[in-house]
Design a protein around this motif. Structure first.
Motif, PDB file in Angstrom:
ATOM      1  N   TYR A   1       0.850  -1.195   0.000  1.00  0.00           N
ATOM      2  CA  TYR A   1       0.000   0.000   0.000  1.00  0.00           C
ATOM      3  C   TYR A   1       0.884   1.243   0.000  1.00  0.00           C
ATOM      4  O   TYR A   1       1.864   1.328   0.734  1.00  0.00           O
ATOM      5  CB  TYR A   1      -0.910   0.022   1.233  1.00  0.00           C
ATOM      6  N   HIS A   2       0.524   2.226  -0.847  1.00  0.00           N
ATOM      7  CA  HIS A   2       1.257   3.484  -0.924  1.00  0.00           C
ATOM      8  C   HIS A   2       0.278   4.654  -0.885  1.00  0.00           C
ATOM      9  O   HIS A   2      -0.869   4.532  -1.330  1.00  0.00           O
ATOM     10  CB  HIS A   2       2.037   3.617  -2.244  1.00  0.00           C
ATOM     11  N   ASP A   3       0.731   5.774  -0.376  1.00  0.00           N
ATOM     12  CA  ASP A   3       0.018   7.025  -0.661  1.00  0.00           C
ATOM     13  C   ASP A   3       1.070   8.063  -1.065  1.00  0.00           C
ATOM     14  O   ASP A   3       2.253   7.930  -0.778  1.00  0.00           O
ATOM     15  CB  ASP A   3      -0.838   7.505   0.516  1.00  0.00           C
ATOM     16  N   HIS A   4       0.607   9.063  -1.778  1.00  0.00           N
ATOM     17  CA  HIS A   4       1.501  10.105  -2.296  1.00  0.00           C
ATOM     18  C   HIS A   4       0.709  11.401  -2.335  1.00  0.00           C
ATOM     19  O   HIS A   4      -0.480  11.394  -2.707  1.00  0.00           O
ATOM     20  CB  HIS A   4       1.997   9.730  -3.701  1.00  0.00           C
ATOM     21  N   PRO A   5       1.324  12.531  -1.974  1.00  0.00           N
ATOM     22  CA  PRO A   5       0.583  13.805  -1.954  1.00  0.00           C
ATOM     23  C   PRO A   5      -0.071  14.169  -3.282  1.00  0.00           C
ATOM     24  O   PRO A   5      -1.077  14.882  -3.302  1.00  0.00           O
ATOM     25  CB  PRO A   5       1.658  14.831  -1.565  1.00  0.00           C
ATOM     26  N   PHE A   6       0.458  13.673  -4.390  1.00  0.00           N
ATOM     27  CA  PHE A   6      -0.095  14.026  -5.693  1.00  0.00           C
ATOM     28  C   PHE A   6      -1.558  13.615  -5.828  1.00  0.00           C
ATOM     29  O   PHE A   6      -2.343  14.299  -6.493  1.00  0.00           O
ATOM     30  CB  PHE A   6       0.729  13.383  -6.815  1.00  0.00           C
ATOM     31  N   TRP A   7      -1.931  12.486  -5.205  1.00  0.00           N
ATOM     32  CA  TRP A   7      -3.309  12.002  -5.334  1.00  0.00           C
ATOM     33  C   TRP A   7      -4.306  12.940  -4.663  1.00  0.00           C
ATOM     34  O   TRP A   7      -5.501  12.890  -4.979  1.00  0.00           O
ATOM     35  CB  TRP A   7      -3.445  10.601  -4.746  1.00  0.00           C
ATOM     36  N   THR A   8      -3.843  13.785  -3.727  1.00  0.00           N
ATOM     37  CA  THR A   8      -4.736  14.736  -3.064  1.00  0.00           C
ATOM     38  C   THR A   8      -4.357  16.171  -3.420  1.00  0.00           C
ATOM     39  O   THR A   8      -4.403  17.077  -2.590  1.00  0.00           O
ATOM     40  CB  THR A   8      -4.718  14.539  -1.533  1.00  0.00           C
ATOM     41  N   GLN A   9      -3.963  16.361  -4.653  1.00  0.00           N
ATOM     42  CA  GLN A   9      -3.728  17.683  -5.216  1.00  0.00           C
ATOM     43  C   GLN A   9      -4.661  17.866  -6.417  1.00  0.00           C
ATOM     44  O   GLN A   9      -5.239  16.895  -6.902  1.00  0.00           O
ATOM     45  CB  GLN A   9      -2.257  17.837  -5.602  1.00  0.00           C
ATOM     46  N   PRO A  10      -4.798  19.077  -6.930  1.00  0.00           N
ATOM     47  CA  PRO A  10      -5.765  19.309  -8.013  1.00  0.00           C
ATOM     48  C   PRO A  10      -5.239  18.984  -9.400  1.00  0.00           C
ATOM     49  O   PRO A  10      -5.971  19.094 -10.381  1.00  0.00           O
ATOM     50  CB  PRO A  10      -6.041  20.815  -7.891  1.00  0.00           C
ATOM     51  N   HIS A  11      -3.971  18.589  -9.507  1.00  0.00           N
ATOM     52  CA  HIS A  11      -3.351  18.377 -10.804  1.00  0.00           C
ATOM     53  C   HIS A  11      -4.055  17.309 -11.625  1.00  0.00           C
ATOM     54  O   HIS A  11      -4.479  16.276 -11.102  1.00  0.00           O
ATOM     55  CB  HIS A  11      -1.893  17.940 -10.637  1.00  0.00           C
ATOM     56  N   GLU A  12      -4.155  17.567 -12.902  1.00  0.00           N
ATOM     57  CA  GLU A  12      -4.571  16.530 -13.841  1.00  0.00           C
ATOM     58  C   GLU A  12      -3.412  15.551 -14.008  1.00  0.00           C
ATOM     59  O   GLU A  12      -2.250  15.900 -13.801  1.00  0.00           O
ATOM     60  CB  GLU A  12      -4.943  17.170 -15.175  1.00  0.00           C
ATOM     61  N   PHE A  13      -3.721  14.331 -14.385  1.00  0.00           N
ATOM     62  CA  PHE A  13      -2.678  13.320 -14.429  1.00  0.00           C
ATOM     63  C   PHE A  13      -1.667  13.555 -15.545  1.00  0.00           C
ATOM     64  O   PHE A  13      -0.539  13.054 -15.474  1.00  0.00           O
ATOM     65  CB  PHE A  13      -3.297  11.930 -14.544  1.00  0.00           C
ATOM     66  N   CYS A  14      -2.033  14.326 -16.554  1.00  0.00           N
ATOM     67  CA  CYS A  14      -1.052  14.626 -17.609  1.00  0.00           C
ATOM     68  C   CYS A  14       0.088  15.489 -17.073  1.00  0.00           C
ATOM     69  O   CYS A  14       1.127  15.624 -17.723  1.00  0.00           O
ATOM     70  CB  CYS A  14      -1.723  15.309 -18.801  1.00  0.00           C
ATOM     71  N   ASP A  15      -0.083  16.085 -15.890  1.00  0.00           N
ATOM     72  CA  ASP A  15       0.974  16.877 -15.261  1.00  0.00           C
ATOM     73  C   ASP A  15       1.872  16.044 -14.347  1.00  0.00           C
ATOM     74  O   ASP A  15       2.848  16.563 -13.812  1.00  0.00           O
ATOM     75  CB  ASP A  15       0.361  18.014 -14.430  1.00  0.00           C
ATOM     76  N   MET A  16       1.528  14.769 -14.149  1.00  0.00           N
ATOM     77  CA  MET A  16       2.247  13.967 -13.169  1.00  0.00           C
ATOM     78  C   MET A  16       3.736  13.850 -13.469  1.00  0.00           C
ATOM     79  O   MET A  16       4.589  13.955 -12.574  1.00  0.00           O
ATOM     80  CB  MET A  16       1.640  12.570 -13.063  1.00  0.00           C
ATOM     81  N   ALA A  17       4.089  13.622 -14.724  1.00  0.00           N
ATOM     82  CA  ALA A  17       5.503  13.432 -15.071  1.00  0.00           C
ATOM     83  C   ALA A  17       6.340  14.653 -14.693  1.00  0.00           C
ATOM     84  O   ALA A  17       7.502  14.524 -14.287  1.00  0.00           O
ATOM     85  CB  ALA A  17       5.643  13.137 -16.557  1.00  0.00           C
ATOM     86  N   ALA A  18       5.735  15.864 -14.784  1.00  0.00           N
ATOM     87  CA  ALA A  18       6.459  17.083 -14.440  1.00  0.00           C
ATOM     88  C   ALA A  18       6.373  17.414 -12.958  1.00  0.00           C
ATOM     89  O   ALA A  18       7.351  17.836 -12.348  1.00  0.00           O
ATOM     90  CB  ALA A  18       5.913  18.262 -15.258  1.00  0.00           C
ATOM     91  N   ASP A  19       5.193  17.216 -12.356  1.00  0.00           N
ATOM     92  CA  ASP A  19       4.971  17.657 -10.979  1.00  0.00           C
ATOM     93  C   ASP A  19       5.216  16.579  -9.929  1.00  0.00           C
ATOM     94  O   ASP A  19       5.407  16.893  -8.755  1.00  0.00           O
ATOM     95  CB  ASP A  19       3.538  18.187 -10.829  1.00  0.00           C
ATOM     96  N   ALA A  20       5.198  15.324 -10.326  1.00  0.00           N
ATOM     97  CA  ALA A  20       5.492  14.224  -9.392  1.00  0.00           C
ATOM     98  C   ALA A  20       6.253  13.131 -10.146  1.00  0.00           C
ATOM     99  O   ALA A  20       5.761  12.008 -10.311  1.00  0.00           O
ATOM    100  CB  ALA A  20       4.210  13.677  -8.780  1.00  0.00           C
ATOM    101  N   PRO A  21       7.463  13.448 -10.613  1.00  0.00           N
ATOM    102  CA  PRO A  21       8.193  12.498 -11.469  1.00  0.00           C
ATOM    103  C   PRO A  21       8.495  11.167 -10.786  1.00  0.00           C
ATOM    104  O   PRO A  21       8.529  10.131 -11.445  1.00  0.00           O
ATOM    105  CB  PRO A  21       9.491  13.248 -11.812  1.00  0.00           C
TER     106      PRO A  21
END
Length: 450
Positions: free
Chosen positions: A337-357
């Motif tokens: 089991y994992h959690d990551h702050p990105f899942w509770t941010q407003p970012h669209e997933f297309c931003d993940m590579a830049a904002d949560a590499p």
């Protein structure tokens, strides 16, 4: 209606208009209702806070309610969206997102609740609720949504028993099953996981929304309501990922499940994961949940562990046995089991590579990604007003760390990948088809084949 610019870094040519904060006419009053329930829940538990923390707990309760009441006023009167001040791990990222949003809307005096994209302000409200708790220790870790999540689990007990009984029946002779038979069971449990997504407390504003009947028995009647069914492609991806391991047996190395709701839906996800492992189709399952209470019923680490403990403690042979199997998978590292702050941010997933590499790199290790639920679908597609016939791959706008499948019952005004005329026909037959949770999709994308 929100401005038609986007906070995403996606190429403009692939962007449709962002859904505005008042686009969902049937649920635009939902946020104040949810916020009021949070305030009521915290107030009802003031005696508990006093028993645990004394006068300090009562003081924290009052100050938290004061901050939440202020937030409710901001929400209802179109006040500016404010920067976070709690100094948590994700605070800077949230504030940078707001600044980016402000730069795109220089024609406005401020970014406000009514003039911002619906997805952004909805996520922002849940993050501000958490801020109110974190600024007021010692009740900072209190899960104000816990009561509804536990109630939903217990009210679905009969459905959980039916599901665990079915799973045990499959596992008895699982090594003797042909590939065709394995697919039949896989397809059934994939659909169970799909329809488990109907139990969403954020849509019902926290009202009771549990599963009362056997999910297996419901599948045939629900089949006509699956608008897109790419399950064959999901199965083919699992089959093509089979490779020999140390024991010589073939299996896919890893499937990642991005979770949605606690309660019955989480059980459907655990049952599917158990089948994938016990059948030898997959060696390891990685679950991704939320790091804070989120969208009323979303899974946190505590919900995940609590659900397995409750299943272990059940007064039913097969339900309890399933719980013990799940606990052993965790101990052995077969499940993680994992959690990551990105899942509770407003970012669209297309931003993940830049904002949560680092998260993107983690997902790249999977042979298959399963994204559960409506919120994940909205973030996958950017919550945009796409034409219904736009391809799922196009709407992802470059997001594709691994082959992925969205299992989603429709509760928001965005849907892509339909056949020409399909959306218009649905609108004429059932005007609320995109928001009433009656319809669903199993949508697949494989970046390797694009």
């Amino acid at each position: 209606m929100a401005a038609d610019q986007t906070v995403s870094r996606a190429p403009p040519a692939l962007s449709a208009k962002v859904v505005g904060s008042f686009a969902y006419l049937t649920i635009r009053d939902r946020l104040p209702t949810i916020l009021t329930k949070v305030i009521d829940t915290i107030h009802r538990n003031k005696n508990k806070f006093f028993e645990e923390y004394g006068e300090e707990g009562i003081k924290a309760e009052k100050q938290t309610i004061s901050l939440l009441s202020k937030l409710r006023n901001e929400l209802q009167t179109d006040k500016p969206v404010l920067e976070l001040t709690d100094g948590l791990q994700d605070t800077e990222s949230w504030n940078q997102y707001l600044q980016r949003h402000q730069m795109l809307h220089e024609d406005q005096d401020s970014v406000s609740w009514f003039k911002s994209p619906w997805l952004y302000v909805e996520c922002y409200m849940y993050r501000r609720i958490q801020e109110a708790l974190w600024l007021n220790p010692p009740i900072s870790d209190y899960d104000y949504f816990n009561e509804g999540k536990t109630q939903g689990y217990f009210e679905s007990t009969q459905a959980v028993i039916a599901l665990c009984t079915y799973l045990e029946g499959v596992k008895k002779n699982i090594e003797e099953l042909s590939k065709t038979q394995l697919f039949e069971h896989f397809y059934k449990l994939l659909q169970v996981s799909l329809w488990g997504n109907k139990c969403d407390l954020s849509i019902s504003a926290g009202q009771e929304n549990s599963q009362k009947i056997s999910p297996i028995d419901s599948l045939n009647s629900l089949q006509p309501f699956i608008l897109v069914d790419d399950s064959n492609m999901v199965w083919s991806t699992l089959m093509s990922a089979q490779r020999p391991g140390q024991s010589g047996k073939t299996a896919a190395d890893r499937v990642d499940i991005v979770l949605d709701n606690a309660g019955f839906e989480l059980v459907t996800d655990l049952v599917l994961a158990d089948f994938l492992v016990s059948s030898g189709l997959v060696r390891q399952i990685h679950f991704h949940g939320k790091s804070i209470p989120w969208f009323v019923s979303d899974v946190t680490a505590n919900d995940f562990q609590w659900t397995i403990r409750q299943t272990m403690a059940a007064n039913h042979k097969w339900m309890s046995k399933s719980g013990f199997h799940w606990q052993s998978y965790l101990k052995e590292g077969v499940w993680l089991y994992h959690d990551h702050p990105f899942w509770t941010q407003p970012h669209e997933f297309c931003d993940m590579a830049a904002d949560a590499p680092e998260l993107y790199a983690t997902l790249q290790r999977a042979d298959l990604l399963l994204f559960k639920g409506d919120l994940n679908y909205r973030k996958l597609t950017g919550d945009r007003e796409w034409d219904h016939t736009v391809g799922f791959d196009t709407a992802l706008r470059g997001f594709g760390p691994a082959p992925l499948c969205s299992l989603r019952t429709l509760k928001a005004n965005v849907q892509v990948g339909l056949q020409p005329g399909q959306g218009e026909k649905l609108t004429s037959q059932d005007p609320s088809w995109m928001t009433n949770g009656k319809y669903a999709v199993i949508q697949f994308s494989n970046p390797k084949t694009e």
